[in-house]
Enzyme design. Structure first.
Site, short mmCIF file in Angstrom:
data_model
loop_
_atom_site.label_atom_id
_atom_site.label_comp_id
_atom_site.label_asym_id
_atom_site.label_seq_id
_atom_site.Cartn_x
_atom_site.Cartn_y
_atom_site.Cartn_z
N GLU A 39 0.85 -1.20 0.00
CA GLU A 39 0.00 0.00 0.00
C GLU A 39 0.88 1.25 0.00
O GLU A 39 1.80 1.38 0.83
CB GLU A 39 -0.94 -0.03 1.22
CG GLU A 39 -1.60 1.29 1.57
CD GLU A 39 -2.42 1.93 0.43
OE1 GLU A 39 -3.16 1.22 -0.26
OE2 GLU A 39 -2.29 3.16 0.25
N ALA A 52 -22.39 3.90 0.89
CA ALA A 52 -23.58 3.07 1.08
C ALA A 52 -23.31 1.77 0.32
O ALA A 52 -23.00 1.81 -0.86
CB ALA A 52 -24.79 3.78 0.50
N ARG A 117 -15.04 5.17 4.67
CA ARG A 117 -14.03 4.32 4.00
C ARG A 117 -12.93 3.94 4.99
O ARG A 117 -12.53 2.79 5.08
CB ARG A 117 -13.46 5.07 2.79
CG ARG A 117 -12.38 4.32 2.04
CD ARG A 117 -11.93 5.10 0.81
NE ARG A 117 -10.85 4.42 0.10
CZ ARG A 117 -9.56 4.54 0.41
NH1 ARG A 117 -9.18 5.32 1.40
NH2 ARG A 117 -8.65 3.89 -0.29
N ARG A 201 -18.22 19.69 -1.92
CA ARG A 201 -18.88 19.03 -0.79
C ARG A 201 -18.52 19.68 0.53
O ARG A 201 -17.40 20.22 0.69
CB ARG A 201 -18.49 17.55 -0.74
CG ARG A 201 -19.52 16.70 -0.04
CD ARG A 201 -18.96 15.44 0.53
NE ARG A 201 -17.88 15.75 1.44
CZ ARG A 201 -16.73 15.09 1.49
NH1 ARG A 201 -16.51 14.10 0.67
NH2 ARG A 201 -15.82 15.43 2.37
N ASP A 315 -11.38 -0.31 -8.60
CA ASP A 315 -11.30 0.93 -9.38
C ASP A 315 -10.16 0.91 -10.39
O ASP A 315 -10.21 1.60 -11.41
CB ASP A 315 -11.12 2.14 -8.44
CG ASP A 315 -12.47 2.71 -7.98
OD1 ASP A 315 -13.49 2.02 -8.15
OD2 ASP A 315 -12.49 3.84 -7.46
N ALA A 328 -17.70 0.65 -4.95
CA ALA A 328 -17.17 -0.27 -3.94
C ALA A 328 -17.87 -1.62 -4.07
O ALA A 328 -17.24 -2.67 -3.86
CB ALA A 328 -17.37 0.32 -2.54
C1 FAD Z 1 -17.65 10.77 -3.40
C2 FAD Z 1 -17.68 9.29 -3.63
C3 FAD Z 1 -18.74 8.57 -3.09
C4 FAD Z 1 -18.82 7.19 -3.30
N1 FAD Z 1 -19.87 6.51 -2.78
C5 FAD Z 1 -19.97 5.19 -2.98
C6 FAD Z 1 -21.05 4.44 -2.42
O1 FAD Z 1 -21.91 4.99 -1.74
N2 FAD Z 1 -21.11 3.10 -2.66
C7 FAD Z 1 -20.16 2.45 -3.41
O2 FAD Z 1 -20.26 1.23 -3.61
N3 FAD Z 1 -19.10 3.13 -3.94
C8 FAD Z 1 -18.99 4.47 -3.75
N4 FAD Z 1 -17.92 5.15 -4.25
C9 FAD Z 1 -16.88 4.41 -5.00
C10 FAD Z 1 -15.87 3.73 -4.07
O3 FAD Z 1 -15.36 4.66 -3.13
C11 FAD Z 1 -14.72 3.12 -4.87
O4 FAD Z 1 -15.24 2.42 -5.97
C12 FAD Z 1 -13.90 2.14 -4.03
O5 FAD Z 1 -13.35 2.82 -2.92
C13 FAD Z 1 -12.78 1.52 -4.87
O6 FAD Z 1 -11.93 0.77 -4.05
P1 FAD Z 1 -10.49 0.32 -4.59
O7 FAD Z 1 -9.87 -0.43 -3.48
O8 FAD Z 1 -10.63 -0.33 -5.90
O9 FAD Z 1 -9.71 1.68 -4.87
P2 FAD Z 1 -9.20 2.77 -3.84
O10 FAD Z 1 -10.14 2.92 -2.71
O11 FAD Z 1 -8.87 3.98 -4.64
O12 FAD Z 1 -7.85 2.14 -3.25
C14 FAD Z 1 -6.66 2.11 -3.99
C15 FAD Z 1 -5.51 1.98 -3.03
O13 FAD Z 1 -4.31 1.80 -3.77
C16 FAD Z 1 -3.31 2.62 -3.23
N5 FAD Z 1 -2.37 2.93 -4.33
C17 FAD Z 1 -2.53 3.78 -5.35
N6 FAD Z 1 -1.46 3.78 -6.15
C18 FAD Z 1 -0.59 2.87 -5.64
C19 FAD Z 1 0.70 2.40 -6.02
N7 FAD Z 1 1.32 2.86 -7.13
N8 FAD Z 1 1.32 1.47 -5.24
C20 FAD Z 1 0.71 0.99 -4.13
N9 FAD Z 1 -0.53 1.40 -3.71
C21 FAD Z 1 -1.17 2.32 -4.47
C22 FAD Z 1 -4.04 3.85 -2.71
O14 FAD Z 1 -3.29 4.52 -1.71
C23 FAD Z 1 -5.32 3.22 -2.17
O15 FAD Z 1 -5.23 2.85 -0.82
C24 FAD Z 1 -17.82 6.53 -4.06
C25 FAD Z 1 -16.74 7.25 -4.59
C26 FAD Z 1 -16.67 8.63 -4.38
C27 FAD Z 1 -15.51 9.39 -4.98
#
Ligand code: FAD
Length: 448
Positions: A39, A52, A117, A201, A315, A328
């Site tokens: 991470e 949510a 989160r 926001r 993502d 999420a």
């Molecule tokens: C305002 C907002 C509201 C939302 N509301 C909802 C909701 O209500 N319900 C829902 O289902 N989804 C919601 N989402 C979407 C949701 O937050 C994301 O889809 C979800 O957090 C994606 O998770 P992830 O682990 O794929 O990516 P991320 O949460 O972006 O995690 C990626 C991780 O990788 C790490 N990282 C990045 N680059 C590197 C690297 N080069 N080397 C090592 N580590 C790295 C980062 O530090 C981070 O910890 C919302 C998003 C936003 C912006």
């Protein structure tokens, strides 16, 4: 090459967000794997807004393990102070002849919850042994398949390196692993902001909010639609705090270095005097707090999520605009799928099959959710051809899209993918055994 291995198969998960940690929580239970999460951040920050999670997300967590779902339950807080209170996402028209009309009540349920989160990550982190995760490790380079064992080398920005059998990129919207897989020049490698969305926001105490906006909007989840942007409030922390935001479409970036997500013109309430008074009050409260604004990005469809023993999920694979609230959820569905498929991995070749199966099983649905999330944005701005500001058509779209995203058979699709994986492995092993048999039969002939 003999790809069977007597040592555990080493799996690097790059990125410890919701996708990375939930998958790690499942994979660390599989004895034949040696899992490590890398991470970039040194600690998790609370970015404020609550997530949510819908039925599909909760089912995916339960499939990874009951303890994963429990981690969410332990951290999720009711939106309101009363557990039994009915709460819905109320979608209203905020503009035009139907301003003030209730379009739809979505997800009406008792005791609806949201989770921050950072809290959810803390809960997931507790399920992962400390020696299986490293913080402050930002991946900067991938060197594939080097050496006799054809292992993959990861380089981190602190100068350290790791050598592994498999890389699963969960490194979010600006994913390095995605860029590596698609190539930096690929048009879908970097995220986009096609409709120039900008989100503003504020997070305030509910007591403060009640002095500025109507009380009902502090204890429900209103979404107020209009042509230049939609307004949204979410009560958080058992009704103690309120997150209020506006997502504006078509915002021209302020000249700057072009790379800064936070470069935005200030929110000007004077541009919304044609919105419903309730929406105007919320916009004016948001405008008083210039601390949080960002561009909303998403991904154009990647042609694949997997190459060999390297894959992307969450993502990193399919960032969606946040308007459908299912990013999420999709990340958790991916994690549940990968967790199950890795139960069928026993040698290096199996990783290729598992990741190819994951790719086929997940790419269509996840990219449809990205497309639907874009459509939510256009529908909320009355800009979707064929729907416009027609209340009945907006309601029909919301019902259909919600059904597609939330009422999905997570377990059924995962089990079908596992059967595919098993069938491909069986066919491969039968062919290999067949060749071995043929070779042993040939030997006497060749001696003649
Ligand atoms: C305002 C907002 C509201 C939302 N509301 C909802 C909701 O209500 N319900 C829902 O289902 N989804 C919601 N989402 C979407 C949701 O937050 C994301 O889809 C979800 O957090 C994606 O998770 P992830 O682990 O794929 O990516 P991320 O949460 O972006 O995690 C990626 C991780 O990788 C790490 N990282 C990045 N680059 C590197 C690297 N080069 N080397 C090592 N580590 C790295 C980062 O530090 C981070 O910890 C919302 C998003 C936003 C912006």
């Amino acid at each position: 090459m003999d790809t069977s291995t007597s040592r555990p198969i080493s799996v690097a998960i790059v990125g410890g967000g919701i996708a990375g940690l939930s998958l790690a929580a499942g994979l660390v239970k599989q004895r034949h794997l040696n899992v490590h999460v890398y991470e970039a951040a040194s600690a998790y920050e609370d970015v404020g807004a609550g997530l949510a999670l819908h039925r599909n997300a909760l089912e995916a967590m339960a499939l990874i393990g009951p303890e994963v779902r429990q981690a969410y339950i332990n951290k999720a807080l009711s939106l309101t102070s009363e557990e039994e209170e009915m709460i819905a996402t109320n979608v209203y028209m905020a503009h035009g002849p139907h301003a003030g009309t209730l379009v739809a009540e979505l997800g009406k349920a008792k005791g609806r919850k949201s989770v921050s989160r950072a809290d959810l990550l803390e809960g997931l982190l507790a399920l992962i042994p400390k020696d299986c995760i490293s913080f402050g490790k930002r991946l900067c380079k991938i060197r594939p398949y080097s050496g006799e064992a054809r292992r993959i080398c990861l380089k981190f920005s602190d100068g350290s390196a790791a050598t592994v059998d498999c890389v699963l990129g969960a490194d979010g919207v600006h994913s390095r692993v995605r860029t590596y897989l698609l190539g930096a020049d690929h048009p879908a490698a970097a995220p986009k902001n096609h409709d120039r969305w900008q989100i503003y926001r504020t997070l305030v105490s509910s007591d403060f909010a009640r002095q500025r906006i109507a009380e009902e909007y502090t204890r429900t989840v209103p979404i107020m639609l209009g042509p230049r942007g939609h307004v949204n409030c979410i009560p958080l922390n058992k009704g103690k705090r309120l997150s209020a935001g506006i997502a504006i479409r078509g915002v021209a970036p302020v000249p700057g270095d072009g790379d800064d997500d936070n470069q935005a013109p200030p929110l000007d309430p004077a541009e919304y005097t044609d919105y419903h008074p309730a929406a105007q009050n919320i916009i004016s409260m948001i405008a008083d707090d210039p601390s949080a604004s960002w561009r909303a990005l998403d991904h154009d469809p990647a042609p694949y999520y997997t190459r060999g023993r390297i894959s992307i999920f969450g993502d990193a694979a399919h960032t969606a605009l946040p308007f459908a609230g299912n990013g999420a959820g999709q990340a958790l569905e991916d994690a549940a799928m990968l967790n199950r498929l890795f139960q069928g991995v026993r040698k290096l070749d199996d990783i290729n099959i598992a990741l190819a199966t994951y790719n086929c099983a997940r790419i269509e649905r996840t990219q449809k959710v990205v497309e639907l999330s874009r459509k939510f944005g256009r529908v909320y701005a009355f800009a979707e051809p064929g729907i416009g500001d027609d209340v009945d058509k907006i309601r029909a779209f919301l019902d259909e899209a919600g059904e597609f995203m939330n009422m999905y058979d997570v377990k059924g699709d995962i089990e079908r993918a596992f059967v595919t994986l098993s069938a491909i492995k069986l066919e491969r092993d039968t062919k290999t055994e067949g060749l071995a048999d043929a070779n042993s039969l040939k030997k006497p002939d060749s001696q003649d």
